[in-house]
Design an enzyme around this catalytic site. Structure first.
Site, mmCIF file in Angstrom:
data_model
loop_
_atom_site.group_PDB
_atom_site.id
_atom_site.type_symbol
_atom_site.label_atom_id
_atom_site.label_comp_id
_atom_site.label_asym_id
_atom_site.label_seq_id
_atom_site.Cartn_x
_atom_site.Cartn_y
_atom_site.Cartn_z
ATOM 1 N N LYS A 1 0.611 6.908 28.068
ATOM 2 C CA LYS A 1 -0.371 6.190 28.879
ATOM 3 C C LYS A 1 -0.057 4.700 28.834
ATOM 4 C CE LYS A 1 -3.929 9.294 27.050
ATOM 5 N NZ LYS A 1 -3.238 9.605 25.785
ATOM 6 N N ASP B 1 3.792 10.177 23.120
ATOM 7 C CA ASP B 1 3.335 9.080 23.970
ATOM 8 C C ASP B 1 4.338 7.931 23.950
ATOM 9 O OD1 ASP B 1 2.836 7.461 21.679
ATOM 10 O OD2 ASP B 1 0.832 8.319 21.467
ATOM 11 N N GLY C 1 6.562 -4.371 16.246
ATOM 12 C CA GLY C 1 6.625 -4.549 14.799
ATOM 13 C C GLY C 1 7.307 -3.413 14.064
ATOM 14 N N PRO D 1 4.322 2.880 13.008
ATOM 15 C CA PRO D 1 4.473 1.776 13.961
ATOM 16 C C PRO D 1 5.848 1.640 14.599
ATOM 17 C CG PRO D 1 4.547 0.949 11.717
ATOM 18 C CD PRO D 1 4.254 2.424 11.611
ATOM 19 N N GLY E 1 1.974 7.402 18.200
ATOM 20 C CA GLY E 1 2.335 6.184 17.490
ATOM 21 C C GLY E 1 1.230 5.770 16.542
ATOM 22 N N ASP F 1 -1.394 5.773 13.657
ATOM 23 C CA ASP F 1 -2.203 6.828 13.046
ATOM 24 C C ASP F 1 -3.052 7.483 14.131
ATOM 25 O OD1 ASP F 1 -3.470 7.794 10.214
ATOM 26 O OD2 ASP F 1 -5.003 7.669 11.776
ATOM 27 N N GLU G 1 13.414 8.041 -27.845
ATOM 28 C CA GLU G 1 12.966 8.304 -26.480
ATOM 29 C C GLU G 1 13.820 9.353 -25.778
ATOM 30 O OE1 GLU G 1 12.515 4.759 -24.236
ATOM 31 O OE2 GLU G 1 10.923 3.941 -25.508
ATOM 32 N N PRO H 1 14.540 11.146 -39.356
ATOM 33 C CA PRO H 1 13.859 10.337 -40.374
ATOM 34 C C PRO H 1 12.638 9.620 -39.812
ATOM 35 C CG PRO H 1 16.230 9.987 -40.453
ATOM 36 C CD PRO H 1 15.951 10.768 -39.212
#
Length: 465
Positions: free
Chosen positions: A271, A249, A413, A226, A302, A304, A22, A43
């Site tokens: 907001k 934001d 979270g 998050p 924040g 997605d 390997e 070999p």
């Protein structure tokens, strides 16, 4: 410096690998990637190594190594567990003046293999001189995260236009400045954003215009995730560190904001429920105005940007004004917060689907498709649902969901301030009052919540109930 860093051209040249295991396979792959013709002597030869050599039209010699195997080779690798044999290969190669590498034996090497970051034709090599190869690999791993995979395409673009630029700019210093500006400007960014054809067109226009600088701004719509900075994507971090101005934001954690370019202008456009620091239509116009000034504008959101982030509205405005933009997804709160709370959103025994729901609609009501939300076998995740939580719980029960359905509150979270409270639809509003739960808080409803007792792994603030 014990070894001089050089890059060795092996294209079409013969390279000898003594060994068939390997380790020999790993070395042979590198040689094959560099275009070498392989001669492997052992070999017994690993089946993958055999296929590699056969596919490349090399030589397989299934026998013991012989001194006559070396002549004509440009490089020799000894990769066996037979130390006397490795030493013999090294002595013979040095006597012939052939570069030789003996795996895990720096004293027997005239050349060593560095840890490699391959963005061909751009290649970065890191070496410890054989003293600490694991450290070199760790440094390489860091470089892998810092160097975008598309840098190879960028280098290829420069190669194709190098001669034309030299004709237009015969002065060396002028060319250096040109390439420095190109690699840090809009053309390079098009390549890094996965739009190489557009980058080539811009460069053609740039050269045809006599190299006059055209200042064109761009907007980066980036999901910040998050809260935990470690959850940022590589592309998000790169764009954060090159933007001229940042619009962010209230859900963007301070620790994430600190990763933006230090001298970038920062504009808070956050907001709150029924309270807009900057109205959305003004944010849309601001993005257009700033980009029209030739600035690289980072719109940092924040989670997605396309999941309850109004990102679609913002890029719709940009598209209408012909402003270039790119969108970088982030880990949405449902995925990140649930994972850090030890709550799988789907589970073969409990939930075969998951539904993301906004608890705060455009008209300020919670007029939701309640009958759909009480269907069995699903997990519900409510964003911005804290204020409307009593109504949400009441309506779910009224439409057929058991009052004893497990439910969870996840506040802040994925951060060190994370707090998680579990209960049922019946007592969830009471938990909010008792523990003074505040936004940002995610609400999860479903049987999967009960798995938290055995799957929780992240400590957070340790005030769970």
């Amino acid at each position: 410096m014990d070894f001089l860093p050089l890059f060795h051209s092996l294209q079409g040249r013969l390279a000898l690998v003594v060994g068939g295991g390997e380790v020999a396979l790993r070395k042979a792959r590198l040689l094959a990637d560099a275009g070498a013709r392989l001669r492997v002597v052992a070999p017994q030869i690993h089946i993958e190594l055999r296929h590699l050599v056969e596919q490349g039209g090399g030589e397989l010699l299934e026998r013991d190594y012989q001194d006559g195997d070396q002549p004509g080779c440009a490089l020799i690798i000894a990769a066996t567990d037979d130390e006397p044999l490795n030493a013999e290969v090294s002595r013979a190669a040095n006597a012939r003046g052939i570069p030789v590498n003996v795996v895990d034996a720096p004293a027997l090497c005239s050349v060593i293999f560095p840890a490699i970051v391959d963005r061909s034709p751009l290649v970065v090599a890191v070496s410890s001189g054989g003293d600490a190869p694991v450290l070199a690999r760790l440094i390489r791993a860091k470089l892998e995260t810092w160097i975008p995979s598309t840098y190879g395409q960028l280098a290829g673009l420069a190669s194709r236009f190098r001669h034309r630029v030299k004709e237009l700019l015969p002065d060396l210093q002028q060319r250096r400045v040109f390439w420095e500006n190109l690699f840090q400007g809009e053309i390079a960014e098009r390549v890094l954003a996965g739009r190489p054809a557009e980058a080539e067109r811009l460069l053609e226009e740039h050269l045809a215009g006599g190299l006059a600088h055209i200042a064109t701004g761009e907007v980066y719509l980036v999901g910040a995730g998050p809260g935990d900075p470690d959850l940022l994507t590589f592309r998000a971090l790169r764009l954060m560190q090159q933007a001229d101005v940042v619009l962010y934001d209230r859900l963007v954690a301070p620790s994430i904001l600190e990763l933006c370019r230090r001298d970038a202008e920062r504009l808070y456009v956050g907001k709150r429920r029924a309270e807009h620091a900057v109205p959305q239509d003004r944010i849309n116009r601001l993005l257009v105005e700033l980009a029209s000034q030739g600035k690289r504008v980072l719109r940092l959101k924040g989670g997605d940007p396309f999941i309850f982030g109004r990102g679609g509205e913002e890029i719709d405005e940009l598209a209408a004004h012909g402003i270039p933009f790119q969108v970088v997804p982030g880990i949405t709160a449902a995925s990140g917060c649930a994972a850090y709370a030890g709550i799988p959103l789907t589970h073969r025994d409990h939930a075969q689907s998951v539904r993301f729901v906004t608890g705060h609609l455009k008209d300020g009501t919670t007029d939701l498709p309640w009958q759909d939300l009480v269907a069995p076998g699903q997990t519900l995740v409510f964003y911005m649902g804290l204020v409307g939580l009593p109504v949400i719980c009441e309506q779910l029960v009224a439409h057929g969901r058991s009052a004893q359905t497990p439910a969870a509150l996840i506040q802040q979270g994925t951060t060190a301030q994370q707090r998680v409270f579990t209960g049922t639809l019946e007592n969830l509003p009471q938990l909010v009052a008792e523990h003074e739960v505040h936004a940002p808080t995610l609400v999860i409803v479903g049987e999967v919540v009960q798995l938290r007792d055995k799957l929780a792994w992240f400590e957070g603030a340790r005030e769970d109930a």
